[in-house]
Design a protein around this motif. Sequence first.
Motif, mmCIF file in Angstrom:
data_model
loop_
_atom_site.group_PDB
_atom_site.id
_atom_site.type_symbol
_atom_site.label_atom_id
_atom_site.label_comp_id
_atom_site.label_asym_id
_atom_site.label_seq_id
_atom_site.Cartn_x
_atom_site.Cartn_y
_atom_site.Cartn_z
ATOM 1 N N LEU A 80 -16.612 12.871 -3.604
ATOM 2 C CA LEU A 80 -15.356 13.285 -4.601
ATOM 3 C C LEU A 80 -13.853 13.312 -3.114
ATOM 4 N N GLU A 81 -14.478 13.165 -1.802
ATOM 5 C CA GLU A 81 -13.276 12.747 -1.154
ATOM 6 C C GLU A 81 -12.604 11.923 -1.697
ATOM 7 N N ASN A 82 -12.830 11.253 -2.259
ATOM 8 C CA ASN A 82 -11.809 10.441 -3.115
ATOM 9 C C ASN A 82 -11.101 10.740 -4.254
ATOM 10 N N TYR A 83 -11.140 12.543 -4.350
ATOM 11 C CA TYR A 83 -11.129 12.639 -5.828
ATOM 12 C C TYR A 83 -9.879 13.639 -5.165
ATOM 13 N N VAL A 84 -9.185 14.104 -6.664
ATOM 14 C CA VAL A 84 -8.239 15.413 -6.064
ATOM 15 C C VAL A 84 -7.993 16.295 -7.463
ATOM 16 N N LEU A 85 -7.877 17.016 -7.973
ATOM 17 C CA LEU A 85 -7.958 18.275 -8.930
ATOM 18 C C LEU A 85 -6.864 18.690 -9.316
ATOM 19 N N LYS A 86 -6.741 18.449 -10.581
ATOM 20 C CA LYS A 86 -5.166 18.952 -11.155
ATOM 21 C C LYS A 86 -5.252 20.089 -12.118
ATOM 22 N N GLN A 106 -8.430 13.117 -10.665
ATOM 23 C CA GLN A 106 -8.019 12.096 -10.736
ATOM 24 C C GLN A 106 -8.518 11.270 -9.074
ATOM 25 N N ARG A 107 -8.808 9.879 -9.198
ATOM 26 C CA ARG A 107 -8.421 9.421 -7.547
ATOM 27 C C ARG A 107 -7.669 9.665 -7.354
ATOM 28 N N LYS A 108 -7.671 9.992 -5.784
ATOM 29 C CA LYS A 108 -7.079 9.849 -4.791
ATOM 30 C C LYS A 108 -5.937 8.316 -4.949
ATOM 31 N N VAL A 109 -4.722 8.609 -5.039
ATOM 32 C CA VAL A 109 -3.681 7.342 -4.115
ATOM 33 C C VAL A 109 -3.160 7.441 -2.871
ATOM 34 N N GLN A 110 -4.404 6.959 -2.258
ATOM 35 C CA GLN A 110 -3.319 6.514 -0.843
ATOM 36 C C GLN A 110 -2.116 6.290 -0.770
ATOM 37 N N TYR A 111 -1.169 6.692 -0.610
ATOM 38 C CA TYR A 111 -0.074 6.743 0.304
ATOM 39 C C TYR A 111 0.391 5.809 1.371
ATOM 40 N N GLU A 112 1.118 5.021 1.392
ATOM 41 C CA GLU A 112 1.299 3.793 2.865
ATOM 42 C C GLU A 112 2.730 4.189 2.817
ATOM 43 N N PRO A 113 2.818 5.111 4.969
ATOM 44 C CA PRO A 113 3.664 5.602 4.895
ATOM 45 C C PRO A 113 4.455 3.846 5.639
ATOM 46 N N VAL A 114 5.390 3.804 4.280
ATOM 47 C CA VAL A 114 6.441 2.431 4.522
ATOM 48 C C VAL A 114 8.098 2.859 4.714
ATOM 49 N N VAL A 115 8.141 3.579 4.811
ATOM 50 C CA VAL A 115 9.226 4.289 5.392
ATOM 51 C C VAL A 115 10.135 4.492 7.196
ATOM 52 N N LYS A 116 10.625 3.714 7.635
ATOM 53 C CA LYS A 116 10.612 4.052 8.853
ATOM 54 C C LYS A 116 11.619 4.817 9.283
ATOM 55 N N ALA A 117 10.771 5.930 9.475
ATOM 56 C CA ALA A 117 12.333 6.978 10.269
ATOM 57 C C ALA A 117 12.298 6.879 11.748
ATOM 58 N N LEU A 118 13.062 7.723 12.300
ATOM 59 C CA LEU A 118 13.350 7.359 13.972
ATOM 60 C C LEU A 118 11.980 8.033 15.198
ATOM 61 N N ASP A 119 11.394 8.580 14.460
ATOM 62 C CA ASP A 119 10.422 8.573 15.121
ATOM 63 C C ASP A 119 8.579 8.477 14.453
ATOM 64 N N GLY A 120 8.755 7.383 13.344
ATOM 65 C CA GLY A 120 7.290 7.233 12.641
ATOM 66 C C GLY A 120 7.499 6.837 11.147
#
Length: 397
Positions: free
Chosen positions: A293-299, A330-344
């Motif tokens: 269940l850790e790989n799912y989200v309930l909506k 729903q199976r969780k979507v793993q967002y990738e931190p793809v936008v470089k900010a000034l601090d990460g």
Amino acid sequence: MIEHYRNHFNSNFTSKKYDTLLENLTSGYPPISFRVAETPLFIPQDLKMQLIAAGEDIIRLIKQPDFKTITQKAIPPEWEVPNENDQPHFLTFDFGICKNEEGRLVPKLIEMQGFPSLYGFQSHLAEHYRKAYELDNLAQWSPYFNGLDKETYIQLLKKVIVGRHQPHEVALMDIDAPQQKTAIDFFITAGLLGIKILSLTDIFKEGTQLFYIENGEKIRLKRIYNRLIFDEVTSREDIFKLGFDPREQTDIEWITHPNWFYRISKYTMPFLKSEFVPQTRFLNEIKVIPDDLENYVLKPLFSFAGLGVVIDVSPDDIRQITDPEHWVLQRKVQYEPVVKALDGNVKAEIRLMYVWPDGEEPQLCINLARLSRGKMIGVRYNKDFDWVGGTVGLMET
């Protein structure tokens, strides 16, 4: 997400430029009540083409002859509105930006709606990002798809929203329009198209016709650009007595008809089979609770702005639900931190925004993007952060 442009933007970013952006965005308009991010997205060509393909997968389902049949239960009986037309005039699809096993950026569907979004504001926002940061000195940037530019985009909106009517016969309507969080979009849209902005209580019914008063004159309303979400008035149905009740028979054209808000929604996702759509199932159809269940989200099906979503799901969360037919797992979507900010790096979501003229094909025209450091994208999950909030994706032309 285009590295050399991102690096150039970040090295030339200043708080003064950002403050200028915010000041110019609201010049002549109501204050913005949601956070605008410090940066636009720079969408690479490969991701752009995948977003287009993902949207086409969804539209194929919506255009199926049996789509209304399979989504009829999506409409709560107490909120069904008569005189539904054959298609929505607006489609919006939200995609989380992820990475696959090969390291390629890929979009994954998070949410979808047959309902308008910030169609006026996003054009306005893109223009001011380009000016505030002098982005056109680097390349020619556009938030538009399919060869549209600002002029042709506005013409398309006018064709769909105003149609054959006079602008004063068309109104953008919400429960209390001038006080909504998205009021700036309302005023921008009204300015571009010449239409009225009316609250529900500004409209009254005589027979089956709708009217509003301006300068003491009664003016007949022929078309409503609907921005009213029924979820927002569930506990305030008395407000219909002060205006009109959309569920009654009226001689009005809806752009878009309220029923499409429910038909094209989380309810639709279990019917989608696409590499861009995470596995989604109606909770009442699940016989065995998944071990992971850790790989799912309930909506919940009938909610908006992330309300009611359970991110860290437990078996007890599922067992306590008394109306499983109104929920999806729903199976969780793993967002990738793809936008470089000034601090990460920060996570990103892109909304594809379509316009669908009567008798024609849906047209992908513009986009909306949001940046997040929280567990979810919405404003309430990103308080006290910077380099988060609403933005727009820009593409090289």
